[in-house]
Motif scaffolding. Structure first.
Motif, mmCIF file in Angstrom:
data_model
loop_
_atom_site.group_PDB
_atom_site.id
_atom_site.type_symbol
_atom_site.label_atom_id
_atom_site.label_comp_id
_atom_site.label_asym_id
_atom_site.label_seq_id
_atom_site.Cartn_x
_atom_site.Cartn_y
_atom_site.Cartn_z
ATOM 1 N N HIS A 168 -14.498 35.987 22.729
ATOM 2 C CA HIS A 168 -14.918 34.854 21.867
ATOM 3 C C HIS A 168 -14.071 33.435 22.431
ATOM 4 O O HIS A 168 -14.291 32.425 22.167
ATOM 5 C CB HIS A 168 -14.727 34.891 20.264
ATOM 6 N N PRO A 196 -17.483 28.637 13.265
ATOM 7 C CA PRO A 196 -18.658 29.411 13.600
ATOM 8 C C PRO A 196 -18.689 29.377 15.028
ATOM 9 O O PRO A 196 -18.283 28.635 15.842
ATOM 10 C CB PRO A 196 -19.646 28.381 13.155
ATOM 11 N N GLU A 213 -21.094 28.833 16.924
ATOM 12 C CA GLU A 213 -21.578 27.705 17.841
ATOM 13 C C GLU A 213 -20.855 26.686 18.174
ATOM 14 O O GLU A 213 -21.025 25.881 19.458
ATOM 15 C CB GLU A 213 -22.886 27.248 16.797
ATOM 16 N N VAL A 214 -19.791 26.592 17.672
ATOM 17 C CA VAL A 214 -18.877 25.403 17.830
ATOM 18 C C VAL A 214 -17.551 25.774 18.182
ATOM 19 O O VAL A 214 -16.693 24.950 18.456
ATOM 20 C CB VAL A 214 -18.560 24.271 16.605
#
Length: 478
Positions: free
Chosen positions: A103, A132, A134-135
Motif C-alpha cells: 500500500h 482510505p 483511494e486517496v
C-alpha cells in the motif's frame, strides 16, 4: 598574524587531524546507515513475501479466513525460530510489512533511495492507517515531501492532520469504531514491576487520571491529622476506602486510601496504590447482576494469579524471588503475602538433581493430573510462548482419537493459539521422558522444549550426569 588553518592547528580539539578523524567517522556512519537501510528493506520484503505465501497456500480452500490464519500462524512460527522472537510478534510484523509493501510503494522507493529513514516510514504508515485506499497515494506523496529534511518526530503531527483532511468519514464516526477496540494489556518490566496499559476513549482516560489525582490529594492532605493522632496515642490512624480483606488482591489492603502516621508516599505512588485498590477490590457500577440494594456478583470476583515459590522463601530462610508464571519474578514479600490467605496449596516434590516435578499433592485434592501438568509446565509448551498454564488447554500430544493415553507422559499445556497450530498446520510434536517436547516445523527445523527448570538451585554432592540431547532422529512425530 596566523592564518585560519594555523589557528585551527593550534586549538587542540579543532586541529586539522581532529577534523580529518571526524570526517572519517562521518563517512563510516554514512556507510553503516546505508548498509542498515538495505538490511531493513530486505527484511520488510521477506516478511511481506511470507504473508503472500500464506494467502497463496490457502487459495480456494474452504473456510478461507480460518485456513489463511492457520497458514500464517504456521509460517510465523517457522520464521520466529530464525528471528529468535515469538510467533505472535512475527505475525504482527508480517502484517505490517505486507501493508507497507503493498500500500505504500512510493514510501518504499523513497526509503530505498535514502530520501527518508525507517523512522519516517513508521510515521507515514501510522498516520496513513486511517486514510482510505483511494486517496492513499495522494497522502503518501505529500507525506514524503514533508519528511524530507526533517526528523520523524517533527513531522508526525503534520502528517496526522494531513490524514484527517483526506478522510471522508467524520472524526465522530471513526471514534465510535475505534472505541470498539478498547482493551487492557500488561507489559512486563524489570525488577518485578509491569506497566498496566488501558486503551480507552480520551475523555474517559483523562477522567480516570483526574479522579485518581483528587483521591490521592485527599489522602496526602489527611497526613497532618494522622501524624497528630500518631503522636498523641502512639498508634497509626486513618481509613481505608474500598479496601479488600482478600490478600490475593496483591497488597490492596496496604494501598488505596490508607492514611497513616509517617506516610511518605509521593503523589505518583499514592495514585498508583489507589488505582490498584479500586480495581482489585471495587464493585463495578455497571454490574448487570446487581439487584436491589445488594452488591452484584462482579464485586465478589478477586484477582487470580499463578505463582511458584520455594518453601525456603515462604519460611523466610531466603529472599529469593518467586515466579509469576508467564510474566516475571516477584519479590519474596509479595509472595509471602499472597500465600498468607491462600487456602489451597499444590505441593511439588522435585528431583533433587534435575528438578523435574515428580509428584504433586494438596490439602484439598482436585484433579491431580491437572495440578501436576500445571506445576510441571507452568506455561504454554510451544517454543517461545509464555502464556500461563492457568490460561492454557491440556493437549494430548498423541491424539486420544489415535490411541494416545490420558497420562502426564502424553499431556502438555498449550494456549488456544498454539493448540490450533498443532491441530491445523504441519507443525508436529513428540513427548519424551521428563516432559520434554520435540517440535518439528513444516520445513523440518527441530525445536527442543524442556519443562521449565526449578526455581530452587540445588548443590548435589556429586556432579550431575551430563545433559545430552534426546534422540531426535528420524522417528515420525505424532
Amino acid at each position: 598574524m596566523h592564518s585560519n588553518g594555523e589557528v585551527g592547528s593550534d586549538s587542540g580539539s579543532g586541529s586539522d587531524a581532529d577534523v580529518a578523524a571526524l570526517a572519517e567517522l562521518v563517512a563510516d556512519a554514512a556507510g553503516v546507515t546505508d548498509a542498515a537501510r538495505a538490511v531493513q528493506i530486505r527484511e520488510v520484503r521477506v516478511l511481506a513475501a511470507a504473508g503472500r505465501l500464506a494467502e497463496q497456500q490457502t487459495a480456494g480452500a474452504d473456510e478461507r479466513v480460518k485456513a489463511r490464519e492457520m497458514a500464517l500462524r504456521s509460517i510465523a512460527a517457522e520464521l520466529a525460530g530464525v528471528f529468535v522472537t515469538t510467533d505472535r510478534t512475527l505475525q504482527r510484523r508480517i502484517d505490517e510489512a505486507r501493508d507497507l509493501v503493498e500500500h505504500y510503494p512510493a514510501t518504499m522507493d523513497a526509503w530505498e533511495a535514502g530520501r527518508i529513514t525507517r523512522g519516517h516510514v513508521r510515521v507515514i504508515q501510522d498516520a496513513g492507517c486511517v486514510v482510505p485506499i483511494e486517496v492513499l497515494g495522494e497522502f503518501e506523496r505529500a507525506a514524503i515531501e514533508r519528511c524530507e529534511g526533517e526528523t520523524p518526530n517533527r513531522v508526525r503531527d503534520a502528517l496526522v492532520h494531513l490524514a484527517e483532511r483526506l478522510h471522508p468519514r467524520s472524526f465522530s464516526e471513526r471514534h465510535e469504531a475505534a472505541a470498539a477496540g478498547r482493551c487492557v494489556r500488561v507489559q512486563p518490566g524489570a525488577d518485578g514491576m509491569s506497566d498496566l496499559i488501558a486503551t480507552l476513549p480520551t475523555v474517559i482516560a483523562e477522567g480516570v487520571v483526574d479522579r485518581l489525582t483528587r483521591q490521592a490529594r485527599e489522602i496526602i492532605d489527611a497526613r497532618p491529622q494522622a501524624d497528630s493522632a500518631g503522636n498523641d496515642d502512639g498508634a497509626a490512624s486513618g481509613t481505608v476506602e474500598g479496601a479488600t480483606s482478600d490478600a490475593t488482591a496483591a497488597g490492596a489492603a496496604r494501598a488505596g486510601g490508607l492514611s497513616f502516621a509517617g506516610d511518605t508516599r509521593t503523589m505518583d505512588q499514592v495514585r498508583a496504590d489507589v488505582f490498584a485498590d479500586l480495581l482489585l477490590a471495587g464493585t463495578p457500577a455497571v454490574d448487570p447482576t446487581a439487584t436491589g440494594d445488594g452488591d452484584g456478583t462482579l464485586g465478589a470476583i478477586r484477582a487470580k494469579v499463578q505463582v511458584v515459590v520455594s518453601a525456603l522463601t515462604l519460611t523466610g530462610e531466603d529472599d529469593g524471588p518467586a515466579d509469576l508464571v508467564g510474566r516475571s519474578p516477584i519479590d519474596a514479600a509479595t509472595a509471602r503475602e499472597l500465600a498468607g490467605d491462600n487456602t489451597v496449596w499444590d505441593r511439588l516434590l522435585t528431583h533433587p538433581v534435575t528438578g523435574t516435578v515428580l509428584e504433586c499433592d494438596a490439602y484439598q485434592p482436585t484433579a491431580a493430573m491437572r495440578r501436576l501438568l500445571r506445576a510441571r509446565d507452568r506455561h504454554c509448551r510451544f517454543p517461545g510462548c509464555r502464556q500461563p498454564a492457568i490460561r492454557c488447554e491440556i493437549d494430548h500430544t498423541h491424539a486420544a482419537s489415535g490411541g494416545g493415553p490420558t497420562h502426564v507422559c502424553n499431556l502438555a499445556q498449550l494456549c488456544k493459539r498454539h493448540h490450533d497450530v498443532k491441530h491445523h498446520t504441519r507443525w508436529r510434536v513428540r513427548q519424551l521422558a521428563g516432559g520434554l517436547l520435540v517440535w518439528t516445523s513444516p520445513t523440518g527445523r527441530v525445536y527442543r522444549e524442556d519443562a521449565p527448570p526449578p526455581l530452587v538451585a540445588f548443590a548435589p554432592a556429586i556432579d550431575p550426569p551430563p545433559r545430552t540431547s534426546p534422540p531426535l532422529g528420524d522417528a515420525p512425530p505424532f
